[in-house]
Motif scaffolding. Structure first.
Motif, PDB file in Angstrom:
ATOM      1  N   ALA A  28      -5.390   3.778   3.054  1.00  0.00           N
ATOM      2  CA  ALA A  28      -5.686   2.299   2.883  1.00  0.00           C
ATOM      3  C   ALA A  28      -3.544   2.567   2.886  1.00  0.00           C
ATOM      4  N   PRO A  31      -3.707  -2.351  -0.088  1.00  0.00           N
ATOM      5  CA  PRO A  31      -4.842  -2.782  -0.460  1.00  0.00           C
ATOM      6  C   PRO A  31      -5.354  -4.000  -0.540  1.00  0.00           C
ATOM      7  N   VAL A  33      -9.025  -5.566  -2.830  1.00  0.00           N
ATOM      8  CA  VAL A  33     -10.247  -5.630  -2.263  1.00  0.00           C
ATOM      9  C   VAL A  33     -11.127  -6.883  -3.197  1.00  0.00           C
ATOM     10  N   ARG A  44     -12.078  -3.897   2.340  1.00  0.00           N
ATOM     11  CA  ARG A  44     -11.137  -3.666   1.768  1.00  0.00           C
ATOM     12  C   ARG A  44     -10.523  -4.136   3.185  1.00  0.00           C
ATOM     13  N   SER A  46      -6.332  -4.016   4.755  1.00  0.00           N
ATOM     14  CA  SER A  46      -4.776  -3.191   4.612  1.00  0.00           C
ATOM     15  C   SER A  46      -3.900  -3.643   6.040  1.00  0.00           C
ATOM     16  N   TRP A  63     -16.631   4.828   2.868  1.00  0.00           N
ATOM     17  CA  TRP A  63     -16.117   3.308   3.341  1.00  0.00           C
ATOM     18  C   TRP A  63     -15.614   4.095   4.576  1.00  0.00           C
ATOM     19  N   PHE A 303      -6.467   5.725  -0.186  1.00  0.00           N
ATOM     20  CA  PHE A 303      -6.654   4.486  -1.926  1.00  0.00           C
ATOM     21  C   PHE A 303      -7.286   4.658  -2.933  1.00  0.00           C
TER      22      PHE A 303
END
Length: 318
Positions: A28, A31, A33, A44, A46, A63, A303
């Motif tokens: 990430a 990020p 979210v 998410r 990025s 993810w 992340f």
């Protein structure tokens, strides 16, 4: 005495808890979210050659990479429209709006644009272009790193990076700013004025302005002096539209800012943060960081997320 010093060093190294669990695709950068309203899935967004989207059923993962929100770039005419930055997504009346920045590293030839979707999925985004927040080399602000919030009956956008710091503008709606009357919220008078990536949230009687301070990247070339790398700081205000101070009462327009999370153990340069009200964990802070065991390059950033607790009205990483 030696044993006391060793214990003190251990305490300082472990001043923050390790990031929460992440599985699957955990890369990430800057990020953002959000949970989808229809099913609670996590999405998410990025910075990575454009606005990259990943999803998971829980904050822990696994993810899955989905692709790009605007694979063809943007219709904006300022900056590099093919390499968009710093996504910020919010939900209003059945529609998700994603703000993004178009610029070049170190440049003030920048603008903020917006796209919309009803599902958050790749292939569902419609680009609307610029919202009316733009900067050039003659300005003392940089129109990047957007962040949206509702305060009372109005909505506002925070933005800014380096130079004179972080600013705020009132929005007419999610697609358009109200004009060029900008309020300065935070400024770092020292060095190269390195603050950016604002994210504001409301908690009980205050609005909390988080942002990232320090050198954001370039760690593979040369490390900044210890403590000068990215870290997450916070200020608060009763109005959300000015008068932000840190825990010591220092104005955040005068280099104030209380550290929430900094480098520790294998975590280096945490920043690009946001705050999420998680249905199980409550308020969490999420961010990217360089993992010393993996690598310090931007394309190796990870992340991270941590629970927040509160001490005397201030957020603390649990």
């Amino acid at each position: 005495m030696l044993s006391y010093i060793l214990l003190l060093c251990v305490a300082l190294v472990n001043a923050y808890s390790d990031p929460g669990t992440c599985s699957g695709s955990c890369w990430a950068h800057d990020p953002n979210v959000i949970q989808r309203k229809s099913d609670g899935s996590f999405f998410r967004f990025s910075t990575g050659g454009g606005i990259h989207i990943s999803s998971a059923s829980t904050i822990e993962g696994p993810w899955t990479d989905l692709g790009y929100a605007l694979p063809g770039g943007s219709i904006v005419t300022v900056g590099d429209a093919s390499n968009l930055w710093a996504p910020d997504v919010h939900y209003v009346d059945g529609t998700y709006y994603m703000y993004y920045a178009s610029s070049a590293l170190g440049s003030r030839n920048s603008t903020i644009g917006v796209a919309s979707s009803t599902t958050l999925e790749v292939g569902s985004w419609t680009d609307h272009g610029e919202i009316g927040v733009t900067s050039s080399t003659s300005d003392d602000y940089n129109a990047i790193d957007p962040n949206w919030i509702t305060i009372g009956d109005a909505s506002y956008l925070q933005f800014g990076s380096y130079w004179q710091g972080i600013f705020q503008v009132e929005m007419t709606d999610s697609l358009t700013s109200s004009g060029d009357s900008y309020t300065n919220l935070a400024y770092n008078a020292s060095g190269n004025h390195d603050i950016e990536a604002a994210f504001m949230f409301e908690y009980e009687d205050y609005y909390y302005l988080t942002y990232s301070s320090g050198t954001a990247q370039g760690y593979t070339t040369s490390l900044p002096a210890q403590g000068d790398e990215y870290r997450i700081v916070v200020c608060r205000s009763t109005t959300g539209t000015g008068d932000f101070v840190d825990q010591d009462g220092t104005a955040c327009t005068n280099s104030g800012g209380t550290t929430v999370l900094a480098s520790h153990d294998y975590v280096y340069g945490p920043g690009g943060q946001g705050i999420l009200d998680h249905p199980v964990y409550g308020l969490i802070v999420y961010y990217h960081y360089a993992d010393k065991d993996i690598g310090l390059a931007v394309d190796q950033y990870q992340f991270g997320w941590n629970n927040l607790t509160w001490t005397d009205g201030w957020p603390v990483v649990a």
